[in-house]
Motif scaffolding. Structure first.
Motif, PDB file in Angstrom:
ATOM      1  N   SER A 141      33.875  42.521  51.731  1.00  0.00           N
ATOM      2  CA  SER A 141      33.784  43.823  52.415  1.00  0.00           C
ATOM      3  C   SER A 141      34.029  45.021  51.518  1.00  0.00           C
ATOM      4  CB  SER A 141      34.759  43.875  53.606  1.00  0.00           C
ATOM      5  OG  SER A 141      34.495  42.829  54.519  1.00  0.00           O
ATOM      6  N   VAL A 142      33.715  44.901  50.227  1.00  0.00           N
ATOM      7  CA  VAL A 142      33.757  46.072  49.352  1.00  0.00           C
ATOM      8  C   VAL A 142      32.509  46.904  49.625  1.00  0.00           C
ATOM      9  CG1 VAL A 142      33.798  46.888  46.969  1.00  0.00           C
ATOM     10  CG2 VAL A 142      35.037  44.811  47.601  1.00  0.00           C
TER      11      VAL A 142
ATOM     12  N   ILE B 253      40.276  42.821  40.144  1.00  0.00           N
ATOM     13  CA  ILE B 253      40.993  41.683  39.555  1.00  0.00           C
ATOM     14  C   ILE B 253      40.038  40.519  39.288  1.00  0.00           C
ATOM     15  CG2 ILE B 253      42.765  39.935  39.982  1.00  0.00           C
ATOM     16  CD1 ILE B 253      44.281  42.077  41.616  1.00  0.00           C
ATOM     17  N   ALA B 254      39.232  40.179  40.297  1.00  0.00           N
ATOM     18  CA  ALA B 254      38.314  39.044  40.150  1.00  0.00           C
ATOM     19  C   ALA B 254      37.266  39.305  39.076  1.00  0.00           C
ATOM     20  CB  ALA B 254      37.637  38.758  41.488  1.00  0.00           C
TER      21      ALA B 254
ATOM     22  N   VAL C 171      40.926  34.544  44.645  1.00  0.00           N
ATOM     23  CA  VAL C 171      41.796  35.707  44.435  1.00  0.00           C
ATOM     24  C   VAL C 171      42.094  36.388  45.758  1.00  0.00           C
ATOM     25  CG1 VAL C 171      41.987  37.973  43.342  1.00  0.00           C
ATOM     26  CG2 VAL C 171      40.973  36.074  42.080  1.00  0.00           C
ATOM     27  N   PHE C 172      41.066  36.576  46.577  1.00  0.00           N
ATOM     28  CA  PHE C 172      41.210  37.300  47.841  1.00  0.00           C
ATOM     29  C   PHE C 172      42.165  36.580  48.796  1.00  0.00           C
ATOM     30  CE2 PHE C 172      39.597  38.483  52.134  1.00  0.00           C
ATOM     31  CZ  PHE C 172      39.835  39.842  52.062  1.00  0.00           C
ATOM     32  N   PHE C 173      41.908  35.288  49.021  1.00  0.00           N
ATOM     33  CA  PHE C 173      42.736  34.533  49.955  1.00  0.00           C
ATOM     34  C   PHE C 173      44.036  34.054  49.312  1.00  0.00           C
ATOM     35  CE2 PHE C 173      38.396  33.872  51.701  1.00  0.00           C
ATOM     36  CZ  PHE C 173      38.604  34.501  52.927  1.00  0.00           C
TER      37      PHE C 173
ATOM     38  N   ALA D 190      40.409  45.657  49.282  1.00  0.00           N
ATOM     39  CA  ALA D 190      39.269  44.869  48.817  1.00  0.00           C
ATOM     40  C   ALA D 190      38.802  45.344  47.452  1.00  0.00           C
ATOM     41  CB  ALA D 190      38.128  44.950  49.834  1.00  0.00           C
ATOM     42  N   PHE D 191      38.868  46.646  47.204  1.00  0.00           N
ATOM     43  CA  PHE D 191      38.453  47.190  45.910  1.00  0.00           C
ATOM     44  C   PHE D 191      39.347  46.650  44.792  1.00  0.00           C
ATOM     45  CE2 PHE D 191      38.566  50.346  42.515  1.00  0.00           C
ATOM     46  CZ  PHE D 191      37.214  50.590  42.300  1.00  0.00           C
TER      47      PHE D 191
END
Length: 212
Positions: free
Chosen positions: A154-155, A80-81, A61-63, A74-75
């Motif tokens: 990095s949350v 979402i994840a 999801v992030f990348f 990041a939050f």
């Protein structure tokens, strides 16, 4: 910093719990649907999520979002994840709850000319949730604990802040023992909150004094 991290952890858990419950419920309905494409779609979603590590999912999801030019905090990515992950597990729990509803209740509702949506809302949903409520409670507590993995993107939740603290203090043992106790306290707090919710939405359990 640890208290701030605990607050972020609870925010992650609260938002993902609500969204995941909604997605999981619709997914359970979809898996029981007479439309094969919808049932196959929901089944595929559940099987993929339940058979892949959450760490891989959150990285995808992030990348993945950043690779298509969608930049989120990041939050937001963590929400979402977590929602995608817990939605799949909730879907299976809710499907088990739907399957406990006696066929006679479905037939009685159909005799009253209720639509499929009305049957699920008035006849199936509440009894099903009541029967699987302990399992839902456990799953959402596991979700809160799994939010510690979001520190990898990095949350600034409890584990993320603990990593920073032990990095500058060189006291990893004291730091992680402390957050272990804090996670245990957060789990007990969530269980208490779900118990209070059950007292409100399940009056029969309240009258009978049934444990949640």
């Amino acid at each position: 910093m640890l208290l701030d991290g605990a607050f972020v952890t609870m925010k992650l858990a609260a938002v993902a719990t609500v969204l995941g419950f909604v997605i999981g419920t619709f997914c359970a309905v979809g898996r029981n649907s007479s439309y094969r494409w919808l049932s196959a779609l929901c089944t595929g979603y559940v099987e993929i999520i339940r058979n892949t590590p959450f760490l891989v999912q959150i990285f995808l999801v992030f990348f993945g979002l950043s690779s298509i030019g969608l930049t989120l905090s990041a939050f937001s990515v963590a929400i979402i994840a977590l929602t995608i992950n817990v939605g799949a597990y909730t879907g299976e729990i809710m499907r088990a709850g739907f399957n406990t509803v006696h066929a006679g209740q479905w037939e009685a509702a159909e005799c009253l000319a209720l639509s499929r949506a009305q049957v699920y809302w008035h006849v199936v949903l509440r009894p099903a949730v009541e029967r699987v409520y302990p399992s839902l409670t456990s799953q959402f507590i596991l979700l809160m604990l799994a939010s510690s993995i979001t520190s990898q993107i990095s949350v600034s939740e409890l584990t993320g802040n603990a990593n920073y603290i032990q990095g500058i203090s060189f006291r990893p043992m004291e730091t992680f023992v402390t957050i272990g106790v804090m996670y245990f306290g957060l789990a007990l707090l969530m269980r208490f909150v779900f118990w209070l919710i059950a007292l409100v939405i399940f009056p029969r359990r309240r009258r009978l004094g049934t444990s949640i």
